[in-house]
Scaffold this active site. Sequence first.
Site, PDB file in Angstrom:
ATOM      1  N   ASN A   1     -22.320 107.933  18.354  1.00  0.00           N
ATOM      2  CA  ASN A   1     -21.677 106.710  18.137  1.00  0.00           C
ATOM      3  C   ASN A   1     -21.354 106.130  19.432  1.00  0.00           C
ATOM      4  OD1 ASN A   1     -19.426 104.991  17.628  1.00  0.00           O
ATOM      5  ND2 ASN A   1     -17.917 106.088  16.988  1.00  0.00           N
ATOM      6  N   TRP A   2     -21.853 104.668  19.364  1.00  0.00           N
ATOM      7  CA  TRP A   2     -21.710 104.413  21.110  1.00  0.00           C
ATOM      8  C   TRP A   2     -20.330 103.231  20.947  1.00  0.00           C
ATOM      9  CZ3 TRP A   2     -27.779 102.387  21.768  1.00  0.00           C
ATOM     10  CH2 TRP A   2     -28.683 103.444  21.841  1.00  0.00           C
ATOM     11  N   LYS A   3     -19.605 103.473  20.294  1.00  0.00           N
ATOM     12  CA  LYS A   3     -18.252 101.891  19.908  1.00  0.00           C
ATOM     13  C   LYS A   3     -18.650 100.717  20.227  1.00  0.00           C
ATOM     14  CE  LYS A   3     -15.642 106.520  19.963  1.00  0.00           C
ATOM     15  NZ  LYS A   3     -14.698 107.241  20.220  1.00  0.00           N
TER      16      LYS A   3
ATOM     17  N   HIS B   1     -13.213 105.672  10.972  1.00  0.00           N
ATOM     18  CA  HIS B   1     -13.065 106.074  12.238  1.00  0.00           C
ATOM     19  C   HIS B   1     -11.605 105.534  12.858  1.00  0.00           C
ATOM     20  CE1 HIS B   1     -13.423 106.901  16.660  1.00  0.00           C
ATOM     21  NE2 HIS B   1     -14.630 107.660  16.699  1.00  0.00           N
TER      22      HIS B   1
ATOM     23  N   GLU C   1     -10.142 104.568  15.376  1.00  0.00           N
ATOM     24  CA  GLU C   1     -10.141 103.820  16.331  1.00  0.00           C
ATOM     25  C   GLU C   1      -9.559 101.963  14.895  1.00  0.00           C
ATOM     26  OE1 GLU C   1     -12.973 104.424  18.845  1.00  0.00           O
ATOM     27  OE2 GLU C   1     -12.540 105.867  20.037  1.00  0.00           O
TER      28      GLU C   1
ATOM     29  N   GLU D   1     -13.024 114.235  13.026  1.00  0.00           N
ATOM     30  CA  GLU D   1     -12.279 113.625  14.645  1.00  0.00           C
ATOM     31  C   GLU D   1     -10.964 114.805  14.817  1.00  0.00           C
ATOM     32  OE1 GLU D   1     -15.959 111.772  15.675  1.00  0.00           O
ATOM     33  OE2 GLU D   1     -14.128 109.747  15.162  1.00  0.00           O
TER      34      GLU D   1
ATOM     35  N   GLY E   1     -12.321 110.962  22.825  1.00  0.00           N
ATOM     36  CA  GLY E   1     -12.234 110.582  24.474  1.00  0.00           C
ATOM     37  C   GLY E   1     -11.200 111.278  25.692  1.00  0.00           C
TER      38      GLY E   1
ATOM     39  N   SER F   1     -14.580 114.520  22.198  1.00  0.00           N
ATOM     40  CA  SER F   1     -15.011 115.012  23.207  1.00  0.00           C
ATOM     41  C   SER F   1     -16.606 116.275  23.411  1.00  0.00           C
ATOM     42  CB  SER F   1     -13.924 115.700  23.847  1.00  0.00           C
ATOM     43  OG  SER F   1     -12.995 114.697  24.179  1.00  0.00           O
TER      44      SER F   1
ATOM     45  N   GLY G   1     -19.126 110.718  20.981  1.00  0.00           N
ATOM     46  CA  GLY G   1     -18.895 109.057  21.703  1.00  0.00           C
ATOM     47  C   GLY G   1     -19.113 109.611  23.033  1.00  0.00           C
TER      48      GLY G   1
HETATM   49  P1  13P Z   1     -16.204 111.414  22.263  1.00  0.00           P
HETATM   50  O1  13P Z   1     -17.015 111.651  22.219  1.00  0.00           O
HETATM   51  O2  13P Z   1     -15.604 110.120  23.409  1.00  0.00           O
HETATM   52  O3  13P Z   1     -14.380 112.318  22.326  1.00  0.00           O
HETATM   53  O4  13P Z   1     -15.571 110.372  21.112  1.00  0.00           O
HETATM   54  C1  13P Z   1     -15.915 111.426  19.262  1.00  0.00           C
HETATM   55  C2  13P Z   1     -15.505 109.568  18.587  1.00  0.00           C
HETATM   56  O5  13P Z   1     -14.491 109.271  18.531  1.00  0.00           O
HETATM   57  C3  13P Z   1     -17.097 109.501  18.098  1.00  0.00           C
HETATM   58  O6  13P Z   1     -17.176 108.564  17.403  1.00  0.00           O
END
Ligand code: 13P
Length: 258
Positions: free
Chosen positions: A11-13, A98, A100, A170, A176, A216, A237
């Site tokens: 997931n590159w966001k 997600h 977010e 998650e 993050g 993470s 992420g």
């Molecule tokens: P991180 O791996 O940066 O913690 O993000 C996880 C995430 O939200 C994947 O969708």
Amino acid sequence: MSTRRPIVAANWKMNKTRPEAAEFLRAFLPMFGTSCASDVVIVPPFTSIPKASEFLQGHPLVGLGAQNMHPKANGAYTGEIGAPFLVELGVTHVVLGHSERRQYFGETDSFINEKVLATLAAGLTPILCIGETLDERDAGKLEAVCRTQLQGGLAGVAADQAAKVVIAYEPVWAIGTGRTASPAQAQEAHLFVRSVLAELLGPALAQQIRIQYGGSMKPDNAVELMAQPDVDGGLIGGASLQPDTFFAIVKAAADSVA
Ligand code: 13P
């Protein structure tokens, strides 16, 4: 060890322009041999999907994902993207709900549910994200939160479509932050998620549905997390932004079932 085929998604966001996506894929794709024991999905931002699609169209091992989708196919929904726009680009998977999106864009379980049903109707694979915040965990609400999100998100999913759904657990406090769930915490939560899936869909389907861990996940903790019996891959992420770190996680998933 489970018999489920792992699935690891990048997931590159809101990262990687078209040239950056191309640079990643030019380095990443040759790391594969001719087979991989894990499914792999690259999930770029919308505008980089066509570039990624040039690399991935018909790729036997790597799928192409979107980070969101509107439940309606088309119409007066300014700024939104429905299933036909994704299908024509070769998208195979869609990340939905997600944290977010829930936190910053007010997405509710019922709206996420409309999206889950729309992806399935369009032949796409939904990756439904669930997970508790730190406050919710500290208040002993992990199970209640995950149950509500699963019940809401999966309402109306037909039995013959359910095995296709992927769940991403998650924990919001691990996203993050560098603070990963311990393998034991992840396994406990995944086992609970599977028990709710069994209540909702029956034990046979619950055994087939893949549950990714996200939050993470890095090369140095992936092996132990993937070794947990109910962890069937990862939604990555930060560590998915570099080809070598993402490939190391894919390898950890593939080796966990080897
Ligand atoms: P991180 O791996 O940066 O913690 O993000 C996880 C995430 O939200 C994947 O969708």
